[in-house]
Design an enzyme around this catalytic site. Structure first.
Site, PDB file in Angstrom:
ATOM      1  N   SER A  84       0.710  -1.090  -0.009  1.00 28.58           N
ATOM      2  CA  SER A  84      -0.009   0.079  -0.085  1.00 28.58           C
ATOM      3  C   SER A  84       0.856   1.060   0.016  1.00 28.58           C
ATOM      4  O   SER A  84       0.089   2.393  -0.116  1.00 28.58           O
ATOM      5  CB  SER A  84      -1.046   0.140   1.160  1.00 28.58           C
ATOM      6  OG  SER A  84      -2.173  -1.063   0.975  1.00 28.58           O
ATOM      7  N   LYS A  87       0.180   3.341  -2.738  1.00 25.44           N
ATOM      8  CA  LYS A  87      -1.107   4.341  -3.021  1.00 25.44           C
ATOM      9  C   LYS A  87      -0.993   5.506  -3.236  1.00 25.44           C
ATOM     10  O   LYS A  87      -1.418   6.477  -4.186  1.00 25.44           O
ATOM     11  CB  LYS A  87      -2.157   3.849  -1.987  1.00 25.44           C
ATOM     12  CG  LYS A  87      -2.762   2.424  -2.057  1.00 25.44           C
ATOM     13  CD  LYS A  87      -3.436   1.955  -0.890  1.00 25.44           C
ATOM     14  CE  LYS A  87      -4.114   0.756  -1.325  1.00 25.44           C
ATOM     15  NZ  LYS A  87      -4.472  -0.193  -0.013  1.00 25.44           N
ATOM     16  N   TYR A 212      -3.078  -2.813 -10.440  1.00 23.12           N
ATOM     17  CA  TYR A 212      -3.041  -2.650  -8.964  1.00 23.12           C
ATOM     18  C   TYR A 212      -2.119  -3.659  -8.227  1.00 23.12           C
ATOM     19  O   TYR A 212      -0.985  -3.253  -7.642  1.00 23.12           O
ATOM     20  CB  TYR A 212      -4.462  -2.637  -8.741  1.00 23.12           C
ATOM     21  CG  TYR A 212      -4.503  -2.817  -6.835  1.00 23.12           C
ATOM     22  CD1 TYR A 212      -4.223  -1.446  -6.362  1.00 23.12           C
ATOM     23  CD2 TYR A 212      -4.707  -3.652  -6.104  1.00 23.12           C
ATOM     24  CE1 TYR A 212      -4.169  -1.446  -4.832  1.00 23.12           C
ATOM     25  CE2 TYR A 212      -4.656  -3.873  -4.811  1.00 23.12           C
ATOM     26  CZ  TYR A 212      -4.509  -2.719  -4.141  1.00 23.12           C
ATOM     27  OH  TYR A 212      -4.446  -2.704  -2.704  1.00 23.12           O
ATOM     28  N   TYR A 264      -4.268   3.695   8.103  1.00 19.73           N
ATOM     29  CA  TYR A 264      -5.559   3.165   8.161  1.00 19.73           C
ATOM     30  C   TYR A 264      -6.083   3.498   9.627  1.00 19.73           C
ATOM     31  O   TYR A 264      -6.206   4.747  10.029  1.00 19.73           O
ATOM     32  CB  TYR A 264      -5.381   1.669   8.178  1.00 19.73           C
ATOM     33  CG  TYR A 264      -4.727   1.293   6.953  1.00 19.73           C
ATOM     34  CD1 TYR A 264      -5.450   1.559   5.671  1.00 19.73           C
ATOM     35  CD2 TYR A 264      -3.538   0.570   6.901  1.00 19.73           C
ATOM     36  CE1 TYR A 264      -4.751   1.135   4.426  1.00 19.73           C
ATOM     37  CE2 TYR A 264      -2.966   0.193   5.593  1.00 19.73           C
ATOM     38  CZ  TYR A 264      -3.812   0.660   4.401  1.00 19.73           C
ATOM     39  OH  TYR A 264      -3.119   0.308   3.472  1.00 19.73           O
ATOM     40  N   VAL A 282       1.627  -3.541   3.569  1.00 19.24           N
ATOM     41  CA  VAL A 282       1.619  -4.878   4.427  1.00 19.24           C
ATOM     42  C   VAL A 282       3.142  -5.800   4.140  1.00 19.24           C
ATOM     43  O   VAL A 282       3.405  -6.761   4.623  1.00 19.24           O
ATOM     44  CB  VAL A 282       0.371  -5.815   4.197  1.00 19.24           C
ATOM     45  CG1 VAL A 282      -0.734  -5.410   5.024  1.00 19.24           C
ATOM     46  CG2 VAL A 282       0.464  -6.156   2.807  1.00 19.24           C
TER      47      VAL A 282
HETATM   48  N1  GLN Z   1      -1.595  -5.489  -2.049  1.00 20.91           N
HETATM   49  C1  GLN Z   1      -2.216  -5.446  -0.878  1.00 20.91           C
HETATM   50  C2  GLN Z   1      -3.692  -5.624  -0.848  1.00 20.91           C
HETATM   51  O1  GLN Z   1      -4.176  -4.961  -1.870  1.00 20.91           O
HETATM   52  C3  GLN Z   1      -1.852  -4.111  -0.161  1.00 20.91           C
HETATM   53  C4  GLN Z   1      -2.630  -3.926   1.129  1.00 20.91           C
HETATM   54  C5  GLN Z   1      -1.718  -3.093   2.117  1.00 20.91           C
HETATM   55  O2  GLN Z   1      -0.425  -2.995   2.048  1.00 20.91           O
HETATM   56  N2  GLN Z   1      -2.336  -2.737   3.098  1.00 20.91           N
HETATM   57  O3  GLN Z   1      -4.328  -6.041  -0.059  1.00 20.91           O
END
Ligand code: GLN
Length: 328
Positions: A84, A87, A212, A264, A282
């Site tokens: 993420s 993003k 994505y 988050y 993550v």
């Molecule tokens: N690729 C992961 C997902 O879409 C990214 C989520 C994250 O890093 N919080 O679930």
């Protein structure tokens, strides 16, 4: 205002002190040693099977300062996938390609109070106002606003942006992680079909998701994240060459979204304890933006319940306190 000034004078003095004496490296080594025990308090992500293979004890920090110096400690050159952390770059590319009005019309900016991959929208019709660019639904929708004839082309533009901001032409996709998420990412498929059902996207779901998933699988180290963060900290201007890489209003847009939604459900706590915009992933990375001051890259893959790096947050807390970095 007075307090802010005092703090920045104080930290300017600290920086001067650190310059030339390597005290900054000592400080980073010290906080890294203090925060390493926290790695045992989290767990690596396993829902993307390939991520389960990462060593939870790794921890690294890298900072990029306006005087051109760079400081680091620990496993800062380890490679990990952005997840993420990409993003903000998807948001930036969408802003650069489609403009603020189009981006805002598709995806809102309010914190959701739900996990990053939540899909319990059933009580209300899904609209842009219910999502933001830092959760999966928002980021998936924003892939459609990146310019390009094909989704391969859209992804190439995004990868080029990441390479340019990180000053690293070698950034590339970790194929194993990409394949792993493509194979198992059914929750993201569900989210993309929901977006389709509510008329927010119309391109083929698998094509959008391919862009994505590849974006999430871009492989970086802490230095890459520090360099990218530094451009956001410097309002879109390259800190060394003074090249205008993107408009300051886009940096403001991204930084504000990071400050409110970047960590988050941990965003409020992070604002209190650390006090500047940041984005977690993550994979264990955190890209942290100390506006006008520096870019920071963190890696430590053991995560808390929100999907944020446990030791990484502690590192940033310590560093922010010692350097008076909170913007609040
Ligand atoms: N690729 C992961 C997902 O879409 C990214 C989520 C994250 O890093 N919080 O679930």
């Amino acid at each position: 205002m007075h307090c802010l000034r005092v703090c920045s004078v104080k930290s300017a003095l600290i920086l001067q002190l650190h310059k030339g004496t390597n005290l900054m490296n000592d400080l980073l080594e010290q906080i890294l040693a203090d925060c390493t025990p926290y790695t045992s308090q989290g767990h690596v992500a396993t829902y993307i099977p390939e991520l389960a293979n990462v060593d939870p004890d790794r921890i690294g920090i890298y900072i990029s300062l306006p005087d051109g110096t760079e400081h680091f400690a620990g496993n800062c050159m380890d490679l990990f996938t952005m997840q993420s952390v990409v993003k903000p770059l998807i948001l930036l590319q969408a802003l650069m390609d489609s403009g603020i009005d189009t981006v805002r019309a598709l995806v809102g900016v309010e914190a959701t109070g739900k996990p990053f991959d939540a899909f319990n929208y059933s009580d209300q019709a899904l609209t842009g106002a219910h999502i933001n660019p830092m959760i999966n639904t928002g980021a998936i929708a924003l892939c459609t606003l990146i310019r390009g004839e094909t989704y391969e082309e859209k992804f190439s533009r995004l990868l080029e942006l990441a390479r340019h901001l990180a000053e690293n032409p070698e950034l590339c996709v970790d194929e194993a992680v990409y394949e792993s998420e493509k194979l198992t990412g059914n929750k993201n498929r569900a989210l993309a079909y929901l977006l389709t059902a509510y008329g927010m996207i119309s391109d083929p779901v698998e094509k959008i998701l391919d862009c994505y998933f590849k974006a999430c699988s871009i492989s970086v180290n802490c230095r890459d994240l520090a360099k990218i963060a530094h451009v956001f900290a410097n309002h879109g201007i390259h800190p060394a060459t003074w090249e205008h890489l993107f408009p300051a209003e886009y940096a403001k847009y991204v930084n504000a979204t990071l400050a409110t939604c970047g960590m988050y459900d941990g965003s409020g706590e992070f604002a209190l304890e650390v006090g500047f915009p940041a984005k977690s992933g993550v994979g264990g990375g955190i890209m942290a933006v100390a506006p006008t001051r520096m870019g920071i890259g963190i890696f430590s893959p053991a995560l808390d319940k929100n999907g944020n790096s446990v030791a990484g947050i502690h590192l940033l807390e310590e560093f922010s306190h010692r350097m008076y970095l909170s913007i609040f």
